[in-house]
Design a protein around this motif. Structure first.
Motif, short mmCIF file in Angstrom:
data_model
loop_
_atom_site.label_atom_id
_atom_site.label_comp_id
_atom_site.label_asym_id
_atom_site.label_seq_id
_atom_site.Cartn_x
_atom_site.Cartn_y
_atom_site.Cartn_z
N PRO A 5 77.23 21.55 111.60
CA PRO A 5 77.06 22.82 110.89
C PRO A 5 78.39 23.57 110.81
N GLY A 6 78.59 24.22 109.73
CA GLY A 6 79.80 25.01 109.56
C GLY A 6 79.92 25.42 108.11
N PRO A 7 80.92 26.19 107.81
CA PRO A 7 81.08 26.65 106.43
C PRO A 7 81.40 25.50 105.49
N ALA A 8 80.94 25.61 104.27
CA ALA A 8 81.22 24.60 103.25
C ALA A 8 82.70 24.64 102.89
N LEU A 9 83.23 23.49 102.51
CA LEU A 9 84.60 23.40 102.05
C LEU A 9 84.70 24.09 100.69
N THR A 10 85.65 24.98 100.55
CA THR A 10 85.78 25.75 99.31
C THR A 10 86.99 25.26 98.51
N ILE A 11 87.09 25.72 97.30
CA ILE A 11 88.26 25.43 96.46
C ILE A 11 89.53 25.93 97.15
N ASP A 12 89.46 27.11 97.76
CA ASP A 12 90.62 27.65 98.48
C ASP A 12 91.04 26.74 99.62
N ASP A 13 90.06 26.16 100.33
CA ASP A 13 90.37 25.21 101.40
C ASP A 13 91.12 24.00 100.85
N LEU A 14 90.66 23.49 99.72
CA LEU A 14 91.31 22.32 99.12
C LEU A 14 92.73 22.64 98.63
N ILE A 15 92.90 23.82 98.08
CA ILE A 15 94.24 24.22 97.64
C ILE A 15 95.17 24.34 98.84
N THR A 16 94.69 24.96 99.91
CA THR A 16 95.48 25.07 101.14
C THR A 16 95.83 23.68 101.67
N PHE A 17 94.84 22.78 101.68
CA PHE A 17 95.06 21.41 102.13
C PHE A 17 96.09 20.71 101.26
#
Length: 100
Positions: free
Chosen positions: A71-83
């Motif tokens: 369980p945890g927060p869903a991966l967001t577009i912002d997460d992918l951009i940061t990655f």
């Protein structure tokens, strides 16, 4: 994690699908849904498509349903951009990996 460590699958010609990778901590295979924007971002980062030949022939790509990682927060577009930007900077990536 490099783009080569991620495998992208597209369900249909609408451009949606999923991507998967091995978790560096627990080594479980993680699969996440990918809408058109996520697919475009992953492709621009150099992630390769799974079974490109099936897509070209109009055949559906089969998916294996994998249990959620935890369980945890869903991966967001912002997460992918940061990655994406993290992968561009070797020093920053090395520092981030040392914190694992």
């Amino acid at each position: 994690m490099t783009p080569e460590a991620i495998l992208l699958s597209i369900r249909d010609h609408a451009g949606e699908g999923s991507y998967r990778f091995s978790c560096p901590e627990c080594l479980n295979t993680i699969e996440k849904p990918a809408d058109r924007k996520v697919v475009a971002l992953l492709l621009s980062a150099g992630v390769e498509l799974e079974d490109q030949a099936s897509l070209d022939m109009g055949e559906p790509v089969e998916f294996t349903v994998i249990e959620p990682h935890r369980p945890g927060p869903a991966l967001t577009i912002d997460d992918l951009i940061t990655f994406h930007f993290l992968l561009q900077d070797d020093d920053r990536l090395s520092h981030a990996l040392q914190g694992l």
